[in-house]
Every structure is written in C-alpha cells, then in structure tokens.
Motif scaffolding. Structure first.
Motif, PDB file in Angstrom:
ATOM      1  N   UNK A  32       0.818  -1.221   0.000  1.00  0.00           N
ATOM      2  CA  UNK A  32       0.000   0.000   0.000  1.00  0.00           C
ATOM      3  C   UNK A  32       0.847   1.264   0.000  1.00  0.00           C
ATOM      4  N   UNK A  33       2.112   1.168   0.411  1.00  0.00           N
ATOM      5  CA  UNK A  33       2.997   2.330   0.420  1.00  0.00           C
ATOM      6  C   UNK A  33       3.689   2.522  -0.925  1.00  0.00           C
ATOM      7  N   UNK A  34       4.139   1.416  -1.521  1.00  0.00           N
ATOM      8  CA  UNK A  34       4.858   1.467  -2.803  1.00  0.00           C
ATOM      9  C   UNK A  34       4.104   0.589  -3.793  1.00  0.00           C
ATOM     10  N   UNK A  35       3.148   1.207  -4.469  1.00  0.00           N
ATOM     11  CA  UNK A  35       2.229   0.446  -5.319  1.00  0.00           C
ATOM     12  C   UNK A  35       2.892  -0.110  -6.565  1.00  0.00           C
ATOM     13  N   UNK A  36       4.065   0.405  -6.931  1.00  0.00           N
ATOM     14  CA  UNK A  36       4.815  -0.166  -8.049  1.00  0.00           C
ATOM     15  C   UNK A  36       5.816  -1.210  -7.566  1.00  0.00           C
ATOM     16  N   UNK A  37       5.874  -1.450  -6.270  1.00  0.00           N
ATOM     17  CA  UNK A  37       6.844  -2.382  -5.733  1.00  0.00           C
ATOM     18  C   UNK A  37       8.195  -1.707  -5.521  1.00  0.00           C
ATOM     19  N   UNK A  38       9.246  -2.512  -5.496  1.00  0.00           N
ATOM     20  CA  UNK A  38      10.587  -2.018  -5.180  1.00  0.00           C
ATOM     21  C   UNK A  38      11.536  -2.174  -6.361  1.00  0.00           C
ATOM     22  N   UNK A  39      10.995  -2.149  -7.582  1.00  0.00           N
ATOM     23  CA  UNK A  39      11.830  -2.388  -8.755  1.00  0.00           C
ATOM     24  C   UNK A  39      12.892  -1.312  -8.960  1.00  0.00           C
ATOM     25  N   UNK A  40      12.640  -0.122  -8.436  1.00  0.00           N
ATOM     26  CA  UNK A  40      13.605   0.969  -8.611  1.00  0.00           C
ATOM     27  C   UNK A  40      14.771   0.878  -7.623  1.00  0.00           C
ATOM     28  N   UNK A  41      14.752  -0.098  -6.720  1.00  0.00           N
ATOM     29  CA  UNK A  41      15.822  -0.202  -5.730  1.00  0.00           C
ATOM     30  C   UNK A  41      17.183  -0.318  -6.399  1.00  0.00           C
ATOM     31  N   UNK A  42      17.250  -1.101  -7.471  1.00  0.00           N
ATOM     32  CA  UNK A  42      18.511  -1.255  -8.185  1.00  0.00           C
ATOM     33  C   UNK A  42      18.968   0.026  -8.850  1.00  0.00           C
ATOM     34  N   UNK A  43      18.017   0.802  -9.382  1.00  0.00           N
ATOM     35  CA  UNK A  43      18.363   2.083 -10.021  1.00  0.00           C
ATOM     36  C   UNK A  43      18.885   3.061  -8.974  1.00  0.00           C
ATOM     37  N   UNK A  44      18.213   3.109  -7.824  1.00  0.00           N
ATOM     38  CA  UNK A  44      18.659   3.983  -6.743  1.00  0.00           C
ATOM     39  C   UNK A  44      20.045   3.575  -6.261  1.00  0.00           C
ATOM     40  N   UNK A  45      20.291   2.255  -6.216  1.00  0.00           N
ATOM     41  CA  UNK A  45      21.610   1.759  -5.820  1.00  0.00           C
ATOM     42  C   UNK A  45      22.671   2.185  -6.819  1.00  0.00           C
ATOM     43  N   UNK A  46      22.356   2.103  -8.118  1.00  0.00           N
ATOM     44  CA  UNK A  46      23.314   2.506  -9.143  1.00  0.00           C
ATOM     45  C   UNK A  46      23.630   3.998  -9.028  1.00  0.00           C
ATOM     46  N   UNK A  47      22.619   4.811  -8.733  1.00  0.00           N
ATOM     47  CA  UNK A  47      22.821   6.256  -8.557  1.00  0.00           C
ATOM     48  C   UNK A  47      23.730   6.523  -7.360  1.00  0.00           C
TER      49      UNK A  47
END
Length: 309
Positions: A76-91
């Motif tokens: 309910x907090x992250x309706x797209x899931x956590x798929x961007x975690x890897x992108x944030x890690x790369x940044x």
C-alpha cells in the motif's frame, strides 16, 4: 527485469546470493592486501587501487540489498513495488565513485609533490593477485550486465582488472628503468578511469529517476504503433518511463469513435499487445476519450492523428 518472466527474478536472486557474496569476501581480502603492500612498498598506485577496490565494498552491499528489495511485492505504500531499488543503488554507487576519484586525484598530486622510492616487487606480486580476483569477479558478473546496477559493478571490476594490468606493466618498467614517476602517474590514470567509467551510469540512473523516456524508444514510433490499431483516431498526452532495470510503463489518451464497450475493450487489448510486443512495455494505462487535446502543464506535443474518420 520483466515481471512476466519469473525465471529472471530467480536468476537475479541467485546472482545476488552467490556471485555478489563471493565478490564481497574476495574484495575485502584484496583491499587489505593492497593497503599493506602499498604501505610496505611505498606505492601510491597500490594504495590508489586499494581505495578503488574499497569503493566496491559498499557497491556490492548495495547491489546485494537492491537485488533482494527488487523481489519484494508491491504494497500500500509502494504500489509499483521495489523495482527501482537497483536504479537507486546505481545512482548512489555513482556518487560514491565520484568522491573516490576526487580523493585519488588529491593523493596522487601529493605524491607528485613529494616523491618516494617505490619497492616494485610488491607492486608486481599484488598486481598479479588483484588481477586474478578482479578478473574472476568480472567474469562472474558478466551474465547480469543488462541490469543497470549489476552493470555498474561489472564496469567497475573490469576497470579494476585493467588497472591491475597497468600497475603490473608499470612495476616492470620501474624495475628496468628506475622511472619512479610512473607510480603516481599510474595512480592518476586509475583515478581518471574511475571518473570516466561512472559518468555514463550516473547519467542513466539520473535519467530513470527523473522519469525520463527509455533511450531506445522514440515517442513518434510509439504513437505510430498505437495509431495503426483499427479504431484509433488520435493519441496524445503520452508518458513513457522505466519502472525497473528493463521494465517500462506508459500512459496516454486515445481518441476513438462512439462504440460499444466490447469493441473498445478489443481496441484496448490490441493496443496493450502491440506495446508489449514491439516495445517491451508491459504496464500500459490507456484513457479513451472523444475530446481532442486536453489542457495540461506537462510536455505535450501536437497530438498524433491518423487519417481515419
């Protein structure tokens, strides 16, 4: 990471649990060896390479964490899931590498100002040891290069392996010619490579975090593909962005003539199928309407129209 292909998530988890764990242990051993060797051998090139390799440690930890976060389901907090975690890690990774490069430049220039006699035998032995470790990590990461986060680690370790070859060659030249200036010069080259290799990843991760259009797609091409669907008269207010490493999403407004709901549902199914098949867009939100161009504060090109009535 395409959601429909469940096997990809399994392989990514295996990569995180296996290769990344082994890479972390091997990197820690290498960093300790290069720091000791650089101190005893008076080699700024070895110390620079140790710092370079030390920056891999948080990078690997971030990659390991990101790979596992990306598997977590939407809530309910992250309706797209956590798929961007890897992108944030790369940044985050890229920012870290930029800071490391600046620190290396500072140390190298200090060594140019205050030269020290180098014990090249330490450089030769540790360069061979480091080359074996970094070469092994690079080969282990090769399969996951399509993931931006794993690609950051792959490029970094490939650069490490190249710097090890440079240190080995430089040490041999120092042994034969006594050219002590080669040691800080190698340190300068290593710092420059760190800086160069991280710019592309920083640009790409920033582009994705700012909801930029995937580089491989062109807006007119996507619009034309939608207009080819029978019944579609106009498409506008198109937004395309990246959810995760290779999963794209789209939203748009499509004008269609008056028709029964069953007919419009067929058009919707055709649009989604075309987007998935042609562009790999698996998450599409399409709003049907009979009006023309809406008022909006976002980037809005002229609507793409077909010749259909």
């Amino acid at each position: 990471m395409h959601v429909p292909h469940a096997g990809h998530d399994h392989s990514h988890a295996h990569l995180a649990g296996g290769v990344l764990s082994a890479a972390l242990i091997a990197t820690l051993i290498l960093v300790a060896a290069e720091f000791v060797g650089g101190y005893l051998g008076h080699s700024i090139a070895l110390v620079s390479d140790a710092v370079h390799n030390l920056s891999d440690v948080p990078s690997i930890l971030i990659a390991w964490t990101a790979a596992h976060w990306a598997e977590r389901p939407a809530d309910t907090e992250r309706t797209f899931g956590y798929r961007r975690a890897g992108i944030l890690a790369a940044f985050t990774n890229s920012i870290l590498l930029l800071l490391v490069a600046l620190a290396l430049f500072w140390e190298v220039f200090d060594r140019f100002r205050h030269p020290v006699v180098v014990h090249e035998q330490w450089m030769i032995g540790l360069a061979l040891f480091a080359l074996a470790i970094n070469g092994g990590i690079t080969l282990g990461l090769r399969r996951g290069r399509k993931d931006l986060n794993v690609r950051a680690l792959f490029i970094h370790n490939f650069g490490d392996a190249l710097s090890n070859i440079g240190i080995l060659a430089g040490a041999l030249v120092i042994r034969w010619s006594g050219a002590q200036w080669l040691d800080p010069a190698l340190g300068l080259l290593i710092a420059g490579f760190v800086l160069w290799s991280t710019i592309g990843i920083l640009q790409e991760s920033t582009h994705i975090l700012l909801e930029g259009r995937p580089r491989e797609m062109r807006l007119p091409d996507v619009a034309r593909a939608i207009l080819e669907i029978p019944g579609v008269q106009e498409v506008h207010d198109i937004h395309i962005w990246t959810l995760g490493a290779s999963e794209h999403a789209l939203s748009c407004h499509v004008r269609i003539p008056d028709m029964h709901m069953e007919e419009s549902e067929k058009i919707l199914a055709d649009v989604c199928a075309r987007l998935t098949r042609t562009f790999g867009i698996n998450h599409a939100t399409v709003q049907f309407e009979r009006a023309g161009l809406p008022e909006t504060g976002y980037y809005m090109p002229e609507p793409f129209r077909s010749g259909k009535s």
